[in-house]
Scaffold this motif. Structure first.
Motif, short mmCIF file in Angstrom:
data_model
loop_
_atom_site.label_atom_id
_atom_site.label_comp_id
_atom_site.label_asym_id
_atom_site.label_seq_id
_atom_site.Cartn_x
_atom_site.Cartn_y
_atom_site.Cartn_z
N GLY A 153 38.42 38.01 37.10
CA GLY A 153 39.26 38.37 35.90
C GLY A 153 40.50 38.21 36.17
N MET A 154 41.16 37.37 37.10
CA MET A 154 42.14 37.02 37.69
C MET A 154 43.01 35.97 36.56
SD MET A 154 43.06 36.03 41.33
CE MET A 154 44.08 34.69 41.29
N GLU A 155 44.10 36.42 36.26
CA GLU A 155 44.87 35.51 35.40
C GLU A 155 45.67 34.52 36.28
OE1 GLU A 155 48.45 36.90 32.87
OE2 GLU A 155 46.38 37.52 31.85
N ILE A 156 45.97 33.22 35.58
CA ILE A 156 46.62 32.25 36.46
C ILE A 156 47.73 31.72 35.71
CG2 ILE A 156 46.54 29.82 37.70
CD1 ILE A 156 43.67 30.49 38.45
N THR A 157 48.99 31.66 36.05
CA THR A 157 49.85 30.78 35.31
C THR A 157 50.17 29.56 36.05
OG1 THR A 157 51.06 33.22 35.07
CG2 THR A 157 52.36 31.29 34.65
N VAL A 158 50.10 28.59 34.87
CA VAL A 158 50.45 27.23 35.26
C VAL A 158 51.89 26.81 35.30
CG1 VAL A 158 49.78 24.69 34.86
CG2 VAL A 158 48.19 26.51 34.41
N THR A 159 52.49 26.36 36.23
CA THR A 159 53.98 25.88 35.95
C THR A 159 54.31 24.59 36.20
OG1 THR A 159 54.21 26.15 38.52
CG2 THR A 159 54.39 28.07 37.25
N ASP A 160 55.48 24.20 35.50
CA ASP A 160 56.08 22.73 35.67
C ASP A 160 57.23 22.78 36.32
OD1 ASP A 160 56.46 20.04 35.41
OD2 ASP A 160 56.59 20.09 33.32
N HIS A 161 57.28 22.49 37.65
CA HIS A 161 58.79 22.46 38.21
C HIS A 161 59.20 23.93 38.54
CE1 HIS A 161 58.81 18.39 39.05
NE2 HIS A 161 58.65 18.01 37.78
N GLY A 162 58.36 24.98 38.39
CA GLY A 162 58.74 26.35 38.58
C GLY A 162 58.83 27.11 37.16
N ARG A 163 58.67 26.30 36.09
CA ARG A 163 58.78 27.04 34.81
C ARG A 163 57.36 27.28 34.08
NH1 ARG A 163 60.01 23.11 30.40
NH2 ARG A 163 58.84 24.29 28.88
N PRO A 164 57.05 28.34 33.89
CA PRO A 164 55.79 28.56 33.36
C PRO A 164 55.40 27.90 31.79
CG PRO A 164 57.02 30.80 33.95
CD PRO A 164 57.81 29.50 33.82
N ILE A 165 54.32 27.06 31.83
CA ILE A 165 54.16 26.34 30.63
C ILE A 165 52.55 26.77 30.07
CG2 ILE A 165 55.46 24.55 31.33
CD1 ILE A 165 52.78 23.05 32.16
N LYS B 69 48.97 29.50 30.41
CA LYS B 69 48.27 30.77 31.20
C LYS B 69 46.90 30.58 31.06
CE LYS B 69 50.49 34.62 30.98
NZ LYS B 69 50.81 35.87 30.64
N ILE B 70 46.01 30.77 32.20
CA ILE B 70 44.59 30.84 32.22
C ILE B 70 44.17 32.09 32.55
CG2 ILE B 70 42.39 29.72 33.31
CD1 ILE B 70 44.30 27.43 34.39
N VAL B 71 43.40 32.49 31.28
CA VAL B 71 42.71 33.76 31.38
C VAL B 71 41.40 33.78 31.32
CG1 VAL B 71 44.88 35.01 30.16
CG2 VAL B 71 42.88 34.12 28.98
N PRO B 72 40.56 34.64 31.59
CA PRO B 72 39.06 34.86 31.71
C PRO B 72 38.73 34.83 30.32
CG PRO B 72 39.84 36.51 33.30
CD PRO B 72 41.40 36.00 32.20
N ILE B 73 37.47 34.23 30.16
CA ILE B 73 36.71 34.20 28.70
C ILE B 73 36.62 35.68 28.39
CG2 ILE B 73 34.76 33.37 27.39
CD1 ILE B 73 34.81 30.92 28.70
#
Length: 67
Positions: free
Chosen positions: A4-16, A18-22
C-alpha cells in the motif's frame, strides 16, 4: 509496493505524479463523496470566443484602433 505504499514521481526534483494502490480513494473521489464537488454533466464549453473575421494584418488592425 504491494503493502500500500504511495510513490511520488518527480521531474528534476519537482513532483509531477503520484502512484497510489488500487482501491485507495483519490482526493477528487473523496470530495465527490462528501458532496463538495460535482462532475460536469454536459460537454465542455470553449474558454475562448469564436474568432472574429477581419481583413488585413494584425498590425493594420492595431494601427486602426489607435487612431
Amino acid at each position: 509496493m504491494r503493502e500500500g505504499m504511495e510513490i511520488t514521481v518527480t521531474d528534476h526534483g519537482r513532483p509531477i505524479a503520484k502512484i497510489v494502490p488500487i482501491g485507495e480513494e483519490s482526493g477528487l473521489e473523496k470530495l465527490i463523496r462528501e458532496g463538495l464537488v460535482t462532475l460536469p454533466t454536459g460537454p465542455r464549453q470553449s474558454r475562448y470566443p469564436d474568432p472574429v473575421a477581419a481583413n488585413g494584418t494584425v498590425s493594420d488592425l492595431v494601427k486602426d484602433q489607435r487612431r
